[in-house]
Design a protein around this motif. Sequence first.
Motif, PDB file in Angstrom:
ATOM      1  N   ALA A  77       0.834  -1.213   0.000  1.00  0.00           N
ATOM      2  CA  ALA A  77       0.000   0.000   0.000  1.00  0.00           C
ATOM      3  C   ALA A  77       0.861   1.253   0.000  1.00  0.00           C
ATOM      4  O   ALA A  77       0.521   2.250  -0.639  1.00  0.00           O
ATOM      5  CB  ALA A  77      -0.930  -0.007   1.210  1.00  0.00           C
ATOM      6  N   ALA A  78       2.005   1.215   0.691  1.00  0.00           N
ATOM      7  CA  ALA A  78       2.900   2.372   0.726  1.00  0.00           C
ATOM      8  C   ALA A  78       3.474   2.657  -0.658  1.00  0.00           C
ATOM      9  O   ALA A  78       3.520   3.811  -1.110  1.00  0.00           O
ATOM     10  CB  ALA A  78       4.027   2.123   1.729  1.00  0.00           C
ATOM     11  N   HIS A  79       3.904   1.616  -1.364  1.00  0.00           N
ATOM     12  CA  HIS A  79       4.426   1.792  -2.727  1.00  0.00           C
ATOM     13  C   HIS A  79       3.352   2.373  -3.644  1.00  0.00           C
ATOM     14  O   HIS A  79       3.628   3.284  -4.442  1.00  0.00           O
ATOM     15  CB  HIS A  79       4.908   0.445  -3.279  1.00  0.00           C
ATOM     16  N   GLU A  80       2.136   1.852  -3.526  1.00  0.00           N
ATOM     17  CA  GLU A  80       1.060   2.313  -4.396  1.00  0.00           C
ATOM     18  C   GLU A  80       0.638   3.738  -4.053  1.00  0.00           C
ATOM     19  O   GLU A  80       0.238   4.499  -4.929  1.00  0.00           O
ATOM     20  CB  GLU A  80      -0.118   1.352  -4.309  1.00  0.00           C
ATOM     21  N   ALA A  81       0.734   4.117  -2.750  1.00  0.00           N
ATOM     22  CA  ALA A  81       0.384   5.474  -2.348  1.00  0.00           C
ATOM     23  C   ALA A  81       1.350   6.479  -2.952  1.00  0.00           C
ATOM     24  O   ALA A  81       0.954   7.569  -3.396  1.00  0.00           O
ATOM     25  CB  ALA A  81       0.386   5.587  -0.822  1.00  0.00           C
ATOM     26  N   VAL A  82       2.634   6.137  -2.991  1.00  0.00           N
ATOM     27  CA  VAL A  82       3.618   7.025  -3.596  1.00  0.00           C
ATOM     28  C   VAL A  82       3.341   7.188  -5.082  1.00  0.00           C
ATOM     29  O   VAL A  82       3.389   8.296  -5.634  1.00  0.00           O
ATOM     30  CB  VAL A  82       5.047   6.479  -3.365  1.00  0.00           C
ATOM     31  N   ALA A  83       3.019   6.088  -5.759  1.00  0.00           N
ATOM     32  CA  ALA A  83       2.697   6.160  -7.182  1.00  0.00           C
ATOM     33  C   ALA A  83       1.456   7.014  -7.412  1.00  0.00           C
ATOM     34  O   ALA A  83       1.383   7.780  -8.386  1.00  0.00           O
ATOM     35  CB  ALA A  83       2.489   4.763  -7.744  1.00  0.00           C
ATOM     36  N   ALA A  84       0.474   6.904  -6.510  1.00  0.00           N
ATOM     37  CA  ALA A  84      -0.761   7.678  -6.660  1.00  0.00           C
ATOM     38  C   ALA A  84      -0.490   9.169  -6.520  1.00  0.00           C
ATOM     39  O   ALA A  84      -1.077   9.992  -7.241  1.00  0.00           O
ATOM     40  CB  ALA A  84      -1.791   7.221  -5.625  1.00  0.00           C
ATOM     41  N   VAL A  85       0.397   9.540  -5.591  1.00  0.00           N
ATOM     42  CA  VAL A  85       0.757  10.946  -5.423  1.00  0.00           C
ATOM     43  C   VAL A  85       1.408  11.479  -6.689  1.00  0.00           C
ATOM     44  O   VAL A  85       1.238  12.647  -7.066  1.00  0.00           O
ATOM     45  CB  VAL A  85       1.691  11.115  -4.211  1.00  0.00           C
ATOM     46  N   GLN A  86       2.143  10.621  -7.382  1.00  0.00           N
ATOM     47  CA  GLN A  86       2.804  11.016  -8.623  1.00  0.00           C
ATOM     48  C   GLN A  86       1.836  11.053  -9.806  1.00  0.00           C
ATOM     49  O   GLN A  86       2.240  11.335 -10.930  1.00  0.00           O
ATOM     50  CB  GLN A  86       3.954  10.048  -8.913  1.00  0.00           C
ATOM     51  N   GLY A  87       0.573  10.750  -9.543  1.00  0.00           N
ATOM     52  CA  GLY A  87      -0.450  10.890 -10.571  1.00  0.00           C
ATOM     53  C   GLY A  87      -0.788   9.640 -11.330  1.00  0.00           C
ATOM     54  O   GLY A  87      -1.580   9.693 -12.278  1.00  0.00           O
ATOM     55  N   VAL A  88      -0.217   8.509 -10.948  1.00  0.00           N
ATOM     56  CA  VAL A  88      -0.482   7.256 -11.657  1.00  0.00           C
ATOM     57  C   VAL A  88      -0.942   6.210 -10.650  1.00  0.00           C
ATOM     58  O   VAL A  88      -0.245   5.934  -9.675  1.00  0.00           O
ATOM     59  CB  VAL A  88       0.765   6.740 -12.398  1.00  0.00           C
ATOM     60  N   LEU A  89      -2.105   5.666 -10.894  1.00  0.00           N
ATOM     61  CA  LEU A  89      -2.592   4.584 -10.047  1.00  0.00           C
ATOM     62  C   LEU A  89      -2.181   3.271 -10.698  1.00  0.00           C
ATOM     63  O   LEU A  89      -2.589   2.952 -11.812  1.00  0.00           O
ATOM     64  CB  LEU A  89      -4.113   4.651  -9.905  1.00  0.00           C
ATOM     65  N   ARG A  90      -1.333   2.522 -10.002  1.00  0.00           N
ATOM     66  CA  ARG A  90      -0.885   1.240 -10.536  1.00  0.00           C
ATOM     67  C   ARG A  90      -0.797   0.247  -9.387  1.00  0.00           C
ATOM     68  O   ARG A  90      -1.102   0.565  -8.245  1.00  0.00           O
ATOM     69  CB  ARG A  90       0.469   1.385 -11.237  1.00  0.00           C
ATOM     70  N   GLY A  91      -0.378  -0.947  -9.697  1.00  0.00           N
ATOM     71  CA  GLY A  91      -0.285  -1.990  -8.682  1.00  0.00           C
ATOM     72  C   GLY A  91      -1.367  -3.035  -8.893  1.00  0.00           C
ATOM     73  O   GLY A  91      -1.742  -3.339 -10.024  1.00  0.00           O
ATOM     74  N   THR A  92      -1.886  -3.556  -7.795  1.00  0.00           N
ATOM     75  CA  THR A  92      -2.859  -4.641  -7.844  1.00  0.00           C
ATOM     76  C   THR A  92      -4.064  -4.315  -6.985  1.00  0.00           C
ATOM     77  O   THR A  92      -3.923  -3.775  -5.882  1.00  0.00           O
ATOM     78  CB  THR A  92      -2.230  -5.955  -7.344  1.00  0.00           C
ATOM     79  N   LEU A  93      -5.240  -4.628  -7.479  1.00  0.00           N
ATOM     80  CA  LEU A  93      -6.467  -4.545  -6.691  1.00  0.00           C
ATOM     81  C   LEU A  93      -6.960  -5.963  -6.465  1.00  0.00           C
ATOM     82  O   LEU A  93      -7.374  -6.642  -7.408  1.00  0.00           O
ATOM     83  CB  LEU A  93      -7.534  -3.728  -7.423  1.00  0.00           C
ATOM     84  N   SER A  94      -6.890  -6.419  -5.239  1.00  0.00           N
ATOM     85  CA  SER A  94      -7.375  -7.758  -4.892  1.00  0.00           C
ATOM     86  C   SER A  94      -8.743  -7.617  -4.247  1.00  0.00           C
ATOM     87  O   SER A  94      -8.864  -7.116  -3.129  1.00  0.00           O
ATOM     88  CB  SER A  94      -6.401  -8.445  -3.923  1.00  0.00           C
ATOM     89  N   LEU A  95      -9.755  -8.058  -4.972  1.00  0.00           N
ATOM     90  CA  LEU A  95     -11.145  -7.875  -4.543  1.00  0.00           C
ATOM     91  C   LEU A  95     -11.784  -9.224  -4.256  1.00  0.00           C
ATOM     92  O   LEU A  95     -11.619 -10.177  -5.018  1.00  0.00           O
ATOM     93  CB  LEU A  95     -11.933  -7.157  -5.645  1.00  0.00           C
ATOM     94  N   GLY A  96     -12.517  -9.302  -3.171  1.00  0.00           N
ATOM     95  CA  GLY A  96     -13.289 -10.493  -2.847  1.00  0.00           C
ATOM     96  C   GLY A  96     -14.770 -10.174  -2.896  1.00  0.00           C
ATOM     97  O   GLY A  96     -15.180  -9.033  -2.665  1.00  0.00           O
ATOM     98  N   THR A  97     -15.589 -11.179  -3.199  1.00  0.00           N
ATOM     99  CA  THR A  97     -17.031 -10.960  -3.220  1.00  0.00           C
ATOM    100  C   THR A  97     -17.775 -12.263  -2.994  1.00  0.00           C
ATOM    101  O   THR A  97     -17.299 -13.333  -3.374  1.00  0.00           O
ATOM    102  CB  THR A  97     -17.490 -10.319  -4.546  1.00  0.00           C
ATOM    103  N   GLU A  98     -18.916 -12.157  -2.352  1.00  0.00           N
ATOM    104  CA  GLU A  98     -19.867 -13.264  -2.329  1.00  0.00           C
ATOM    105  C   GLU A  98     -20.690 -13.191  -3.610  1.00  0.00           C
ATOM    106  O   GLU A  98     -20.728 -12.164  -4.289  1.00  0.00           O
ATOM    107  CB  GLU A  98     -20.788 -13.186  -1.108  1.00  0.00           C
ATOM    108  N   GLN A  99     -21.384 -14.273  -3.911  1.00  0.00           N
ATOM    109  CA  GLN A  99     -22.265 -14.264  -5.071  1.00  0.00           C
ATOM    110  C   GLN A  99     -23.509 -13.421  -4.792  1.00  0.00           C
ATOM    111  O   GLN A  99     -23.986 -13.357  -3.666  1.00  0.00           O
ATOM    112  CB  GLN A  99     -22.717 -15.689  -5.408  1.00  0.00           C
ATOM    113  N   CYS A 100     -23.999 -12.778  -5.835  1.00  0.00           N
ATOM    114  CA  CYS A 100     -25.306 -12.112  -5.804  1.00  0.00           C
ATOM    115  C   CYS A 100     -25.425 -11.117  -4.652  1.00  0.00           C
ATOM    116  O   CYS A 100     -26.336 -11.197  -3.824  1.00  0.00           O
ATOM    117  CB  CYS A 100     -26.426 -13.149  -5.732  1.00  0.00           C
ATOM    118  N   ILE A 101     -24.488 -10.182  -4.600  1.00  0.00           N
ATOM    119  CA  ILE A 101     -24.496  -9.149  -3.567  1.00  0.00           C
ATOM    120  C   ILE A 101     -25.446  -8.019  -3.967  1.00  0.00           C
ATOM    121  O   ILE A 101     -25.333  -7.466  -5.079  1.00  0.00           O
ATOM    122  CB  ILE A 101     -23.075  -8.590  -3.350  1.00  0.00           C
ATOM    123  N   ALA A 102     -26.377  -7.665  -3.111  1.00  0.00           N
ATOM    124  CA  ALA A 102     -27.268  -6.537  -3.369  1.00  0.00           C
ATOM    125  C   ALA A 102     -26.507  -5.228  -3.162  1.00  0.00           C
ATOM    126  O   ALA A 102     -25.623  -5.131  -2.320  1.00  0.00           O
ATOM    127  CB  ALA A 102     -28.473  -6.592  -2.443  1.00  0.00           C
TER     128      ALA A 102
END
Length: 302
Positions: A77-102
């Motif tokens: 998160a620290a590495h990605e925060a520095v990149a975001a300050v520099q104007g570029v959002l990069r890295g990885t988004l790891s998302l979890g979900t259950e099925q059929c979320i309202a």
Amino acid sequence: MELRHLHHFVAVAEDQHFTRAAERLMVSQSGLSASIRALERELQTTLFVRTTRRVTLTEAGRALLGEAERILAQVRAAHEAVAAVQGVLRGTLSLGTEQCIAGVHVAGLLAAFRRRHPDVEVRLRQAGSGALADGVAAGRLDLAFAYRTQPDTDQLRSVALAGEPPTVLCHPEHPFAAGGAPLGPGDVSGEVFVDFHPDWGPRRTTDAAFAAAGVRRTVALEVNDVHSLLDLVDENLGIAVVPRHFRHKRPSLTALPFKGVGETAYETVALLPAEQATSPAARALIELLAAEGSFSRELLPA
């Protein structure tokens, strides 16, 4: 303690095998083994029980695993925060979900996110709400869409998405369908139930509703996906108590109100780690969800 040692330790713990972990990390097996031994020497304890077939964590190893995952997640998160300050959002988004979320259309949300942030690699994991909450708290997931199954903690925060009441689904030839009246826990106590595995959020909520009513029920048919549940009910093999929006997935089934339970019994939430551990990618996804009007911006993490 070097970060690479922790990275190697987590990989071996996940794969339960030195050779597979070494291949995934693209390091030599001897180098990986040396890294783990160095970590064990520093901590003055054994982290793995090694056999010819697999390796398993010792009690000390299990204690270290959660902390190691959180440390590595914060470094990322620290590495990605520095990149975001520099104007570029990069890295990885790891998302979890259950099925059929309202309250959120996950596929559409991810498509919109990828259009805005093409340099971010998206990883998606589908699981039960209990496992998803553990994954976010441990740093294995940046955020997750799940059912609320526990209160917020220091490692886990939630943003409300939607709430809905339960519905009883049954076959049109079931006696309940002919009556058409709302049903309570006592009315269905002797029925055969179809439900999800205990780790799923709707199952936990339904179990809690019956327990609060002092009614015992037996789930004879357990499944791990929504369509299998609907198929079993459609074959008149049992009834199901589920979130109300499930009824739209199989209009041929009879849906009856389930009384005695609150209108927001099934509450869906976005699960986030502690504020300082929330990645820029996770914040960007939540901002996008807020922009679509799924919830108030006031509920966004600071």
